[in-house]
Write a protein that holds these residues in place. Structure first.
Motif, PDB file in Angstrom:
ATOM      1  N   TRP A  24      53.661  48.003  46.210  1.00 30.36           N
ATOM      2  CA  TRP A  24      52.865  47.973  47.440  1.00 30.36           C
ATOM      3  C   TRP A  24      52.488  49.391  47.872  1.00 30.36           C
ATOM      4  O   TRP A  24      51.352  49.654  48.256  1.00 30.36           O
ATOM      5  CB  TRP A  24      53.653  47.255  48.522  1.00 30.36           C
ATOM      6  CG  TRP A  24      52.924  47.056  49.804  1.00 30.36           C
ATOM      7  CD1 TRP A  24      51.601  46.745  49.979  1.00 30.36           C
ATOM      8  CD2 TRP A  24      53.471  47.153  51.113  1.00 30.36           C
ATOM      9  NE1 TRP A  24      51.312  46.634  51.311  1.00 30.36           N
ATOM     10  CE2 TRP A  24      52.439  46.876  52.025  1.00 30.36           C
ATOM     11  CE3 TRP A  24      54.737  47.429  51.595  1.00 30.36           C
ATOM     12  CZ2 TRP A  24      52.639  46.879  53.399  1.00 30.36           C
ATOM     13  CZ3 TRP A  24      54.922  47.424  52.960  1.00 30.36           C
ATOM     14  CH2 TRP A  24      53.893  47.149  53.841  1.00 30.36           C
ATOM     15  N   VAL A  27      49.730  50.772  45.498  1.00 31.26           N
ATOM     16  CA  VAL A  27      48.405  50.197  45.735  1.00 31.26           C
ATOM     17  C   VAL A  27      47.834  50.627  47.079  1.00 31.26           C
ATOM     18  O   VAL A  27      46.679  51.036  47.168  1.00 31.26           O
ATOM     19  CB  VAL A  27      48.457  48.656  45.629  1.00 31.26           C
ATOM     20  CG1 VAL A  27      47.171  48.026  46.113  1.00 31.26           C
ATOM     21  CG2 VAL A  27      48.748  48.240  44.203  1.00 31.26           C
ATOM     22  N   SER A  28      48.627  50.541  48.141  1.00 28.95           N
ATOM     23  CA  SER A  28      48.080  50.812  49.469  1.00 28.95           C
ATOM     24  C   SER A  28      47.953  52.297  49.793  1.00 28.95           C
ATOM     25  O   SER A  28      46.951  52.714  50.363  1.00 28.95           O
ATOM     26  CB  SER A  28      48.926  50.129  50.540  1.00 28.95           C
ATOM     27  OG  SER A  28      50.230  50.654  50.561  1.00 28.95           O
ATOM     28  N   TYR A  29      48.929  53.086  49.428  1.00 27.06           N
ATOM     29  CA  TYR A  29      48.896  54.503  49.795  1.00 27.06           C
ATOM     30  C   TYR A  29      48.271  55.367  48.703  1.00 27.06           C
ATOM     31  O   TYR A  29      47.341  56.140  48.972  1.00 27.06           O
ATOM     32  CB  TYR A  29      50.307  55.005  50.127  1.00 27.06           C
ATOM     33  CG  TYR A  29      50.327  56.409  50.674  1.00 27.06           C
ATOM     34  CD1 TYR A  29      49.907  56.674  51.968  1.00 27.06           C
ATOM     35  CD2 TYR A  29      50.750  57.470  49.892  1.00 27.06           C
ATOM     36  CE1 TYR A  29      49.910  57.966  52.474  1.00 27.06           C
ATOM     37  CE2 TYR A  29      50.766  58.769  50.389  1.00 27.06           C
ATOM     38  CZ  TYR A  29      50.342  59.004  51.669  1.00 27.06           C
ATOM     39  OH  TYR A  29      50.342  60.280  52.159  1.00 27.06           O
ATOM     40  N   GLY A  32      44.751  53.644  47.732  1.00 29.71           N
ATOM     41  CA  GLY A  32      43.885  53.523  48.905  1.00 29.71           C
ATOM     42  C   GLY A  32      43.634  54.808  49.645  1.00 29.71           C
ATOM     43  O   GLY A  32      42.635  54.920  50.367  1.00 29.71           O
ATOM     44  N   PHE A  53      40.079  49.155  47.294  1.00 31.49           N
ATOM     45  CA  PHE A  53      41.537  49.215  47.445  1.00 31.49           C
ATOM     46  C   PHE A  53      41.927  49.477  48.892  1.00 31.49           C
ATOM     47  O   PHE A  53      42.870  48.885  49.406  1.00 31.49           O
ATOM     48  CB  PHE A  53      42.144  50.286  46.544  1.00 31.49           C
ATOM     49  CG  PHE A  53      42.572  49.784  45.203  1.00 31.49           C
ATOM     50  CD1 PHE A  53      43.640  48.926  45.078  1.00 31.49           C
ATOM     51  CD2 PHE A  53      41.900  50.169  44.061  1.00 31.49           C
ATOM     52  CE1 PHE A  53      44.041  48.453  43.837  1.00 31.49           C
ATOM     53  CE2 PHE A  53      42.283  49.715  42.818  1.00 31.49           C
ATOM     54  CZ  PHE A  53      43.354  48.849  42.709  1.00 31.49           C
ATOM     55  N   ALA A  54      41.220  50.370  49.547  1.00 26.99           N
ATOM     56  CA  ALA A  54      41.569  50.719  50.921  1.00 26.99           C
ATOM     57  C   ALA A  54      41.309  49.565  51.883  1.00 26.99           C
ATOM     58  O   ALA A  54      42.062  49.370  52.838  1.00 26.99           O
ATOM     59  CB  ALA A  54      40.784  51.958  51.355  1.00 26.99           C
ATOM     60  N   GLY A  57      41.875  45.426  48.611  1.00 29.41           N
ATOM     61  CA  GLY A  57      42.851  45.318  47.526  1.00 29.41           C
ATOM     62  C   GLY A  57      44.282  45.384  47.972  1.00 29.41           C
ATOM     63  O   GLY A  57      45.131  44.626  47.489  1.00 29.41           O
ATOM     64  N   SER A  58      44.589  46.270  48.898  1.00 29.34           N
ATOM     65  CA  SER A  58      45.980  46.396  49.334  1.00 29.34           C
ATOM     66  C   SER A  58      46.453  45.123  50.032  1.00 29.34           C
ATOM     67  O   SER A  58      47.610  44.729  49.889  1.00 29.34           O
ATOM     68  CB  SER A  58      46.160  47.612  50.232  1.00 29.34           C
ATOM     69  OG  SER A  58      45.336  47.526  51.364  1.00 29.34           O
ATOM     70  N   VAL A  61      46.981  42.428  47.231  1.00 34.55           N
ATOM     71  CA  VAL A  61      48.205  42.730  46.472  1.00 34.55           C
ATOM     72  C   VAL A  61      49.435  42.402  47.318  1.00 34.55           C
ATOM     73  O   VAL A  61      50.412  41.851  46.808  1.00 34.55           O
ATOM     74  CB  VAL A  61      48.219  44.200  46.006  1.00 34.55           C
ATOM     75  CG1 VAL A  61      49.576  44.595  45.458  1.00 34.55           C
ATOM     76  CG2 VAL A  61      47.130  44.426  44.971  1.00 34.55           C
ATOM     77  N   PHE A  62      49.402  42.698  48.614  1.00 34.13           N
ATOM     78  CA  PHE A  62      50.524  42.395  49.494  1.00 34.13           C
ATOM     79  C   PHE A  62      50.801  40.890  49.521  1.00 34.13           C
ATOM     80  O   PHE A  62      51.954  40.459  49.419  1.00 34.13           O
ATOM     81  CB  PHE A  62      50.256  42.911  50.903  1.00 34.13           C
ATOM     82  CG  PHE A  62      51.375  42.657  51.865  1.00 34.13           C
ATOM     83  CD1 PHE A  62      52.602  43.274  51.706  1.00 34.13           C
ATOM     84  CD2 PHE A  62      51.206  41.788  52.925  1.00 34.13           C
ATOM     85  CE1 PHE A  62      53.648  43.035  52.591  1.00 34.13           C
ATOM     86  CE2 PHE A  62      52.242  41.540  53.813  1.00 34.13           C
ATOM     87  CZ  PHE A  62      53.461  42.163  53.639  1.00 34.13           C
TER      88      PHE A  62
END
Length: 84
Positions: A24, A27-29, A32, A53-54, A57-58, A61-62
């Motif tokens: 997580w 993908v997010s930090y 993104g 992604f920003a 996508g995040s 994925v979460f």
């Protein structure tokens, strides 16, 4: 459930959590925020990949990680005999 079984159960649970939280975070930090400029050179569905992604996508994925965690925990509960 014996004390050793409880420790083994929680050790595996924390291992799952560490791996899923690392994914997580990646993908997010990382994707993104940190790598957004590099990913923006790739297009996906007409949008820049870094933007995707920003913004989207995040979150996707979460949600997937939640279902993966549920599946892993059900399997772990059955392994240690604490399933419902």
């Amino acid at each position: 459930m014996s004390k050793e079984s409880m420790k083994a159960y929680w050790k595996e649970n924390l291992g799952y959590l560490a791996i899923l939280l690392a994914i997580w975070f990646l993908v997010s930090y990382v994707f993104g925020i940190l790598l957004v400029d590099q990913l923006n050179s790739i297009k996906m569905g007409g949008f820049k990949l870094g933007f995707w992604f920003a913004q989207q996508g995040s979150m996707y994925v979460f949600v997937v990680l939640i279902f993966v965690y549920v599946k892993l925990m059900n399997k772990l509960d059955k392994k240690y005999g604490v399933d419902e």
